[in-house]
Motif scaffolding. Structure first.
Motif, short mmCIF file in Angstrom:
data_model
loop_
_atom_site.label_atom_id
_atom_site.label_comp_id
_atom_site.label_asym_id
_atom_site.label_seq_id
_atom_site.Cartn_x
_atom_site.Cartn_y
_atom_site.Cartn_z
N ILE A 1 0.90 -0.86 -0.10
CA ILE A 1 0.02 -0.43 0.16
C ILE A 1 0.83 1.50 -0.31
O ILE A 1 0.26 2.35 -0.89
N GLU A 2 1.75 1.10 0.57
CA GLU A 2 2.93 2.01 0.83
C GLU A 2 3.45 2.12 -0.62
O GLU A 2 3.48 3.71 -1.55
N GLN A 3 3.98 0.98 -1.20
CA GLN A 3 4.64 1.63 -2.16
C GLN A 3 3.18 1.88 -3.21
O GLN A 3 3.53 3.08 -4.49
N PHE A 4 1.71 1.84 -3.58
CA PHE A 4 0.79 2.71 -3.82
C PHE A 4 1.04 3.82 -4.24
O PHE A 4 0.83 4.75 -5.19
N MET A 5 1.42 3.88 -3.01
CA MET A 5 1.44 5.54 -2.77
C MET A 5 2.04 6.59 -3.63
O MET A 5 1.96 7.64 -3.15
N GLU A 6 2.90 5.99 -3.81
CA GLU A 6 4.11 6.75 -3.77
C GLU A 6 4.00 6.97 -5.96
O GLU A 6 5.26 7.45 -6.11
N LEU A 7 3.08 5.93 -6.00
CA LEU A 7 2.87 5.59 -7.93
C LEU A 7 2.40 7.44 -8.52
O LEU A 7 2.15 7.78 -7.66
N GLU A 8 2.39 7.40 -9.70
CA GLU A 8 2.10 9.38 -10.72
C GLU A 8 0.62 8.55 -10.42
O GLU A 8 -0.38 7.18 -10.30
N ALA A 9 0.00 8.99 -10.39
CA ALA A 9 -1.83 9.28 -10.46
C ALA A 9 -2.27 8.56 -11.39
O ALA A 9 -2.93 7.73 -11.14
N SER A 10 -1.36 8.92 -13.19
CA SER A 10 -1.90 7.40 -14.09
C SER A 10 -1.33 6.49 -13.98
O SER A 10 -2.44 5.71 -13.94
N GLU A 11 -0.40 6.45 -13.01
CA GLU A 11 -0.30 4.52 -13.10
C GLU A 11 -1.28 4.31 -11.71
O GLU A 11 -2.26 2.57 -11.21
N LYS A 12 -1.25 4.80 -10.79
CA LYS A 12 -2.92 4.63 -9.20
C LYS A 12 -3.83 4.53 -10.28
O LYS A 12 -4.95 3.44 -9.76
N GLU A 13 -4.61 5.03 -11.33
CA GLU A 13 -6.30 4.99 -11.46
C GLU A 13 -5.47 3.55 -12.24
O GLU A 13 -6.96 3.27 -11.83
N TRP A 14 -4.88 3.26 -13.42
CA TRP A 14 -5.41 2.12 -13.74
C TRP A 14 -5.31 0.74 -13.08
O TRP A 14 -5.95 -0.59 -12.67
N ILE A 15 -4.46 1.01 -11.62
CA ILE A 15 -4.52 -0.49 -10.87
C ILE A 15 -6.26 -0.69 -9.56
O ILE A 15 -6.15 -1.26 -9.06
N PHE A 16 -6.47 1.14 -9.15
CA PHE A 16 -7.46 1.21 -7.63
C PHE A 16 -8.27 0.41 -8.16
O PHE A 16 -8.55 -0.98 -7.36
N PRO A 17 -8.94 -0.10 -9.95
CA PRO A 17 -10.12 -0.87 -9.60
C PRO A 17 -9.95 -2.16 -8.78
O PRO A 17 -10.93 -2.89 -8.92
N LEU A 18 -8.51 -2.61 -9.45
CA LEU A 18 -7.79 -4.28 -9.91
C LEU A 18 -8.09 -4.92 -7.66
O LEU A 18 -8.35 -5.92 -8.05
N LEU A 19 -7.91 -4.17 -7.26
CA LEU A 19 -7.42 -4.41 -5.96
C LEU A 19 -8.91 -4.11 -4.99
O LEU A 19 -10.09 -4.08 -5.35
N ASN A 20 -9.17 -4.93 -3.85
CA ASN A 20 -9.99 -5.37 -3.35
C ASN A 20 -10.42 -4.49 -2.39
O ASN A 20 -9.22 -3.38 -1.68
N ARG A 21 -11.77 -4.47 -1.80
CA ARG A 21 -12.64 -3.00 -1.35
C ARG A 21 -11.38 -2.55 -0.16
O ARG A 21 -11.91 -1.26 1.01
N GLY A 22 -11.16 -3.28 1.10
CA GLY A 22 -10.42 -3.56 1.85
C GLY A 22 -8.75 -2.20 1.62
O GLY A 22 -9.51 -1.48 2.47
N VAL A 23 -8.27 -2.97 1.09
CA VAL A 23 -7.86 -1.91 0.52
C VAL A 23 -7.54 -0.66 -0.68
O VAL A 23 -7.21 -0.04 0.11
N GLN A 24 -8.62 -0.72 -1.04
CA GLN A 24 -9.31 0.45 -1.75
C GLN A 24 -9.37 2.15 -0.80
O GLN A 24 -9.21 2.75 -0.55
N SER A 25 -10.70 0.89 0.21
CA SER A 25 -10.82 2.20 1.50
C SER A 25 -9.54 3.20 1.85
O SER A 25 -9.51 4.18 2.84
N CYS A 26 -8.85 1.66 2.73
CA CYS A 26 -7.49 2.30 2.86
C CYS A 26 -7.00 3.25 2.23
O CYS A 26 -6.33 4.35 2.82
#
Length: 121
Positions: free
Chosen positions: A16-41
């Protein structure tokens, strides 16, 4: 939040910490693939990235129980998430510098996040 969910988030804290370091465009396509618990965090972390908020403010904004917010953030800290500061009543998160991922690293990152999809949390 039950123990299974808490332990799952603790185990995923570094990813999750690594995800937060990604650029917005990279976060955008990965976020929908994550489970709801991770998404809410991630949504909580984004919310408290600009300024410290009280747990009540976070709970109101997220439409979640204040205790759930506290448990999620503590689970991340227990898992080694370093970009998070909690006080008795407030939380604040800062993100690392945005960086571009080399193409070969993107494949590795997708595989790491695929593991998050397979587990509950």
């Amino acid at each position: 939040m039950d123990d299974t969910a808490r332990l799952g988030l603790t185990a995923k804290a570094k990813a999750i910490e690594q995800f937060m370091e990604l650029e917005a465009s990279e976060k955008e396509w990965i976020f929908p693939l994550l489970n709801r618990g991770v998404q809410s965090c991630l949504e909580i972390l984004e919310l408290i990235a600009e300024k410290p908020l009280t747990f009540d403010q976070i709970a109101d904004e997220m439409d979640m129980n204040k205790n759930t917010i506290t448990q999620k953030l503590n689970a991340l800290i227990d898992g080694g998430y370093s970009g998070l500061t909690l006080s008795e009543s407030t939380a604040f998160s800062w993100t690392g510098r945005h960086r571009k991922l080399a193409r070969h690293n993107k494949k590795e990152l997708v595989e790491q996040f695929a593991g998050l999809l397979e587990s509950d949390g």
